[in-house]
Design an enzyme around this catalytic site. Sequence first.
Site, PDB file in Angstrom:
ATOM      1  CB  CYS A   1      -1.947   7.099   1.232  1.00  0.00           C
ATOM      2  SG  CYS A   1      -3.151   6.316   1.885  1.00  0.00           S
TER       3      CYS A   1
ATOM      4  CD  GLU B   1      -3.028  -1.110   0.278  1.00  0.00           C
ATOM      5  OE1 GLU B   1      -3.141  -0.130  -0.354  1.00  0.00           O
ATOM      6  OE2 GLU B   1      -3.559  -2.200   0.069  1.00  0.00           O
TER       7      GLU B   1
HETATM    8  P1  NAP Z   1       7.940   5.426   4.716  1.00  0.00           P
HETATM    9  O1  NAP Z   1       9.062   6.365   5.204  1.00  0.00           O
HETATM   10  O2  NAP Z   1       8.178   4.462   3.512  1.00  0.00           O
HETATM   11  O3  NAP Z   1       7.989   4.399   6.003  1.00  0.00           O
HETATM   12  C1  NAP Z   1       6.983   3.446   6.297  1.00  0.00           C
HETATM   13  C2  NAP Z   1       7.366   2.320   7.025  1.00  0.00           C
HETATM   14  O4  NAP Z   1       8.539   1.801   6.646  1.00  0.00           O
HETATM   15  C3  NAP Z   1       7.908   2.833   8.602  1.00  0.00           C
HETATM   16  O5  NAP Z   1       7.611   2.005   9.518  1.00  0.00           O
HETATM   17  C4  NAP Z   1       9.266   2.814   8.231  1.00  0.00           C
HETATM   18  O6  NAP Z   1      10.212   2.792   9.627  1.00  0.00           O
HETATM   19  C5  NAP Z   1       9.637   1.726   7.604  1.00  0.00           C
HETATM   20  N1  NAP Z   1      10.965   1.861   6.514  1.00  0.00           N
HETATM   21  C6  NAP Z   1      11.638   2.963   6.293  1.00  0.00           C
HETATM   22  N2  NAP Z   1      12.598   2.608   5.599  1.00  0.00           N
HETATM   23  C7  NAP Z   1      12.742   1.221   5.414  1.00  0.00           C
HETATM   24  C8  NAP Z   1      13.607   0.357   4.877  1.00  0.00           C
HETATM   25  N3  NAP Z   1      14.591   0.600   4.078  1.00  0.00           N
HETATM   26  N4  NAP Z   1      13.325  -1.047   5.221  1.00  0.00           N
HETATM   27  C9  NAP Z   1      12.285  -1.477   5.873  1.00  0.00           C
HETATM   28  N5  NAP Z   1      11.362  -0.584   6.517  1.00  0.00           N
HETATM   29  C10 NAP Z   1      11.350   0.899   6.380  1.00  0.00           C
HETATM   30  O7  NAP Z   1       6.624   6.243   4.790  1.00  0.00           O
HETATM   31  P2  NAP Z   1       5.982   7.374   5.901  1.00  0.00           P
HETATM   32  O8  NAP Z   1       6.756   8.625   5.785  1.00  0.00           O
HETATM   33  O9  NAP Z   1       5.728   6.653   7.198  1.00  0.00           O
HETATM   34  O10 NAP Z   1       4.653   7.462   5.434  1.00  0.00           O
HETATM   35  C11 NAP Z   1       4.141   8.049   4.662  1.00  0.00           C
HETATM   36  C12 NAP Z   1       3.809   7.241   3.145  1.00  0.00           C
HETATM   37  O11 NAP Z   1       3.032   6.199   3.335  1.00  0.00           O
HETATM   38  C13 NAP Z   1       3.204   8.200   2.200  1.00  0.00           C
HETATM   39  O12 NAP Z   1       3.783   7.810   0.941  1.00  0.00           O
HETATM   40  C14 NAP Z   1       1.831   7.638   2.090  1.00  0.00           C
HETATM   41  O13 NAP Z   1       1.002   7.801   0.944  1.00  0.00           O
HETATM   42  C15 NAP Z   1       2.067   6.245   2.205  1.00  0.00           C
HETATM   43  N6  NAP Z   1       0.776   5.614   2.754  1.00  0.00           N
HETATM   44  C16 NAP Z   1      -0.153   4.849   2.021  1.00  0.00           C
HETATM   45  C17 NAP Z   1      -1.175   4.342   2.505  1.00  0.00           C
HETATM   46  C18 NAP Z   1      -1.774   3.153   1.537  1.00  0.00           C
HETATM   47  O14 NAP Z   1      -2.761   2.441   1.894  1.00  0.00           O
HETATM   48  N7  NAP Z   1      -1.704   3.327   0.201  1.00  0.00           N
HETATM   49  C19 NAP Z   1      -1.499   4.549   3.865  1.00  0.00           C
HETATM   50  C20 NAP Z   1      -0.656   5.173   4.492  1.00  0.00           C
HETATM   51  C21 NAP Z   1       0.332   6.098   4.110  1.00  0.00           C
HETATM   52  P3  NAP Z   1      10.942   4.198  10.236  1.00  0.00           P
HETATM   53  O15 NAP Z   1       9.505   5.003  10.916  1.00  0.00           O
HETATM   54  O16 NAP Z   1      11.929   3.709  11.158  1.00  0.00           O
HETATM   55  O17 NAP Z   1      11.303   5.164   9.146  1.00  0.00           O
END
Ligand code: NAP
Length: 485
Positions: A291, A257
Amino acid sequence: MTRTLDKLYDGLPTGHFIGGEWHVGNTDLPVENPATGAVIATVADGGPDTAAIALDAAVAAANDWAATDPRTRSDILMKAFHLLHERAHRIAQILTLEMGKPLAEARGEVVYGAEFLRWFAEQCVQAGGEYFRAPTGGQRILVTKQPVGPVLAITPWNFPLAMVTRKVAPALAAGCTIVLKPASQTPLTALELMRVFQDAGVPAGVVNCVTTSRSAAVATTIITDERLRKLTFTGSTGVGRKLLAQASERILRTSMELGGNAPFVVLASADLDKAVAGALAAKMRNGGQACVAANRFLVHDSLAVEFAERLTAAMSALRMGDGMDPATALGPLIDRAAVDQMHWLIEDAVARGARVHSTAELPDSPGHFVRPVVLTKIDPKAQVWREEIFGPIAPVRAFSDIDEALALAQDTESGLAAYVFGEKLGETMNFAEGLQSGMVGINTGIISDPAAPFGGVKASGLGREGGSTGLDEYLETKYLALRLS
Ligand code: NAP
């Protein structure tokens, strides 16, 4: 932990939850309140060793949980649903303190997140099978569903509760065990949820949670372990790409997602009152940090000026402040980097000719606040038009031709949500059907519903969460050929 949280929340869990027990870590991960910039708590900061122990626990519990009858699993999920409602006020407060959204929105998220528990408690007992005669012979074809196996779930900070229940509920309903890695900025809500699962009677090891500042190392440890069978991720498209690359090495089942870049299209036939109300809901929920947030506004020439004026007024009227204050309608952004990013997006758009509209006032606070703004005269090359904004900026472009609007709406690698407003049924439906996105709001700015399939096309992801197909993400289909003598 600070005095405030100590006083308010007796017994706030801060350790990893593994094998039904709380594990205190060797190092601490600070949790900040984005409304004040103050550290409000520290939680355990796990690494690869903790990750391995958590997966061990999930694997050890897997067979027994898979063998549990669906009614038992359903009853446990339903108990968790009721417990979450009983604890809604406390959990909403914790959510607001670590994430910043206004308390009313946090309450809304608890209710929304709880619905996934109820929905999958109901779905759990309905996973059927098939039995039929093979068309070309005497054999019978039996089709049944089995849990895919241990799951790793990685969740973002913007909906710290609902993004977790949207994964844990279907996994448990399907008979899978799970290791959760919540976002490092919002671990407290996830840990409170672990307590809900524990108190609801989820057996030890079925749900586990590792909090960490070393997400990549923790995820890699688990993904590369051959006992893991499924990866479910909600977060940015960039991180999703990296995780998919890792998962491909293991041929893991995945649900992704990812990010969005939602167009919000106002056709000439639209009712402007409805369109502005819908725009406010689609743009400003969670301060734009969603998102499915409306990212690019495409408004017919005949309505564009009035739409931009009315949206500016509505966005500017939202009272900004600490989410714990009941009068607050718009909280802070998650961190300083997010504020800097908003300023940069506005500067880039202005350098390319955009006009800024806002009468909002910033609160006198060290928190991560940013003024909501509407931008007009947008150059389509501006970054604010090209990328997911994740904040309270609404770029508005006028269009004259409906085919041009559709082409502009599709001009993105994302395909999560889209919105279209119009009062001519045929035209509006044709437009909605033509959009390349997983979800379309028609004359509404709110689309999320646990009973509906949530997910995107193109670079916005793979698979669907919720709805009648959400359970399948955690099930394997098995075919049995039966020869009758
Ligand atoms: P993110 O930076 O991608 O982080 C999401 C999760 O992944 C966090 O738990 C993060 O941990 C972890 N993470 C980061 N880098 C990683 C890696 N290299 N390996 C494994 N895990 C890793 O996203 P975010 O800033 O938290 O959230 C915003 C994004 O989520 C937006 O793009 C939004 O559109 C998307 N989103 C999508 C949906 C959907 O249903 N499509 C719903 C909600 C949000 P840390 O916290 O430690 O960085």
